[in-house]
Enzyme design. Sequence first.
Site, mmCIF file in Angstrom:
data_model
loop_
_atom_site.group_PDB
_atom_site.id
_atom_site.type_symbol
_atom_site.label_atom_id
_atom_site.label_comp_id
_atom_site.label_asym_id
_atom_site.label_seq_id
_atom_site.Cartn_x
_atom_site.Cartn_y
_atom_site.Cartn_z
ATOM 1 N N ASP A 132 0.816 -1.217 0.000
ATOM 2 C CA ASP A 132 0.000 0.000 0.000
ATOM 3 C C ASP A 132 0.847 1.263 0.000
ATOM 4 O OD1 ASP A 132 -1.294 -2.347 1.462
ATOM 5 O OD2 ASP A 132 -3.050 -1.128 1.034
ATOM 6 N N ASP A 165 -1.736 -2.750 -3.971
ATOM 7 C CA ASP A 165 -2.059 -1.324 -3.943
ATOM 8 C C ASP A 165 -0.788 -0.518 -4.212
ATOM 9 O OD1 ASP A 165 -4.686 -1.877 -3.553
ATOM 10 O OD2 ASP A 165 -4.834 -1.021 -1.544
ATOM 11 N N TYR A 194 -2.221 4.211 -6.294
ATOM 12 C CA TYR A 194 -3.397 4.973 -5.848
ATOM 13 C C TYR A 194 -3.808 6.034 -6.857
ATOM 14 C CZ TYR A 194 -3.226 2.548 -1.415
ATOM 15 O OH TYR A 194 -3.237 1.564 -0.471
ATOM 16 N N ASN A 208 -6.930 -3.881 -4.428
ATOM 17 C CA ASN A 208 -8.154 -3.261 -4.940
ATOM 18 C C ASN A 208 -7.870 -1.998 -5.749
ATOM 19 O OD1 ASN A 208 -7.472 -2.552 -2.164
ATOM 20 N ND2 ASN A 208 -9.129 -1.053 -2.307
ATOM 21 N N HIS A 210 -11.776 -2.356 6.914
ATOM 22 C CA HIS A 210 -11.812 -3.588 6.107
ATOM 23 C C HIS A 210 -12.045 -4.803 7.004
ATOM 24 C CE1 HIS A 210 -10.479 -0.980 2.974
ATOM 25 N NE2 HIS A 210 -9.308 -0.771 3.515
ATOM 26 N N HIS A 227 -3.621 -3.795 2.575
ATOM 27 C CA HIS A 227 -4.995 -3.305 2.581
ATOM 28 C C HIS A 227 -5.322 -2.425 3.790
ATOM 29 C CE1 HIS A 227 -8.842 -3.095 0.737
ATOM 30 N NE2 HIS A 227 -9.485 -3.947 1.506
ATOM 31 N N HIS A 267 -4.183 0.027 6.519
ATOM 32 C CA HIS A 267 -3.016 0.911 6.532
ATOM 33 C C HIS A 267 -2.430 1.029 7.930
ATOM 34 C CE1 HIS A 267 -5.012 2.683 2.736
ATOM 35 N NE2 HIS A 267 -4.429 1.533 2.512
HETATM 36 FE FE LIG Z 1 -6.275 -2.066 -0.428
#
Ligand SMILES: [Fe+2]
Length: 462
Positions: free
Chosen positions: A168, A196, A199, A233, A328, A355, A357
């Site tokens: 991420d 990820d 972004y 995602n 999540h 996912h 953070h």
């Molecule tokens: Fe994510």
Amino acid sequence: MELRKNMRNSIFLILLASLVLSATRCKGGVTSTYRRRLGASVDMPLDSDVFRVPTGYNAPQQVHITQGDVNGNAVIVSWVTPDEPGSSVVLYGTSKHNLDKMETGKHTQYKYYNYTSGFIHHCTIRHLKFDTKYYYAVGIGQTVRKFWFKTPPEVGPDVPYTFGIIGDLGQTYDSNTTLSHYESNRKAETVLYVGDLSYADNYPDHDNNRWDSWARFVERSTAYQPWIWTAGNHELDFEPSLGEKEPFKPFKHRYLTPYRASDSTAPFWYSVKRASAHIIVLSSYSAYGKYTPQYRWLEEELPKVNRSETPWLIVLVHSPWYNSYNYHYMEGETMRVMFEPWFVQYKVDVVFAGHVHAYERSHRISDIAYNIVNKNCTPVPNEDAPVYITIGDGGNIEGLAANMTEPQPSYSAYREASFGHAIFEIKNRTHAHYTWHRNQDGEKVAGDEEWFTNRHWLPASN
Ligand SMILES: [Fe+2]
Ligand SMILES: *[C@@H]1O[C@H](CO)[C@@H](O)[C@H](O)[C@H]1NC(C)=O
Ligand SMILES: *[C@@H]1O[C@H](CO)[C@@H](O)[C@H](O)[C@H]1NC(C)=O
Ligand SMILES: *[C@@H]1O[C@H](CO)[C@@H](O)[C@H](O)[C@H]1NC(C)=O
Ligand SMILES: *[C@@H]1O[C@H](CO)[C@@H](O)[C@H](O)[C@H]1NC(C)=O
Ligand SMILES: *[C@@H]1O[C@H](CO)[C@@H](O)[C@H](O)[C@H]1NC(C)=O
């Protein structure tokens, strides 16, 4: 009076005993008291030094490499040329001044809404020698840029090897701190990236220029060591309102994976062996129910893992299966239900996810049962189960996940809402040293660490 005193003493003793018991049973979960400054994470502006476009006509940019086969004798080299296709040739060799070998790749291009990508080149170079430093050059015939990488040692049970784990990441000032912090570890040779990436989808129309800027930002690492990619995602870029109905379009064009080599039928789930590790990459955002391609691939993949050859079995997946943050929450639950029995059966050592953070490490547990009304849960301590590590703390624009479920569940060994990265240092077939490195923020505070013992080779002692 005497009776009451005795009762009080025995209650005290029972309390003490149960405290000691629970402490030995689950080693006590720690929620770090350290709290990072919770300022907003701001994306670095496009004119930042890290996004600088290399000079020269049609100069290759966004250079990145990843493993190109199962065993580590091949490397996929990728880069982008902005003005015209130019050459897809990679020159390479073991001497800096004599790039005597050559391979020709291909280029591709894609459109996303009103964005048109540059010319994206991918070239797989094969038959490399193990444990060898190679120099390579791209942009042949125009602006030539040179880099190098080191191939891994031959796969085998006692080969020491050091992986970095990042997730991420995004492209904020914090992302830059995380990457610099990772780079300061001279031992780490390969990044296990848990999904990820850029972004870009947080920008209007998923401004794909932010895919380009991200790749320029991380080039200082990705051009020199392989990053093993997991899709998250933010790689979906599924936006029917923009006419973009093909999931993973930008990711798929930009980041290749060697999925065919491990008999996978899609780039989002695959495996590689590297040194003494067998690494399985799964996709949280591709179907994984019974009979699906991913399910059937994993079902055939796990029995192939040979712990005499690769004692360490590592899984990468974006959405965590065990996560005690209020972000999540339980999103990974359906995949856990499908695959957890196999992970226990095959004694997966560690599952890295992103996912969320923040950072969290679990004890070895399985078969968690949830009360979804009050969020209480009952996991089962299980020495055959993996350790689950959430490391979605790369530092992206969405900021930290600081809201945790309370009390800390018994499965959660350590959790902290700070940015950072981890290092998994395999020493030999029985021992690996794992450390989590918080971005310091100017303060010297300890992170998290754990010795992993390999249950295939040391079944009794763990
Ligand atoms: Fe994510
Ligand atoms: C794409 O559309 C947006 C508005 O929707 C506009 O701001 C941007 O300049 C356009 N980009 C291109 C390359 O046409
Ligand atoms: C990013 O980090 C690098 C290395 O620490 C530094 O040279 C550079 O100036 C930083 N850039 C930004 C925009 O913070
Ligand atoms: C597993 O690996 C070992 C060591 O490389 C090898 O001797 C053995 O034949 C392999 N087993 C199988 C079933 O391939
Ligand atoms: C933390 O999350 C819970 C559950 O979603 C919510 O009820 C609570 O208000 C949140 N607390 C803060 C400080 O945001
Ligand atoms: C494996 O590594 C551990 C940790 O460094 C060490 O204690 C152990 O002696 C090593 N085992 C062998 C067989 O070298």
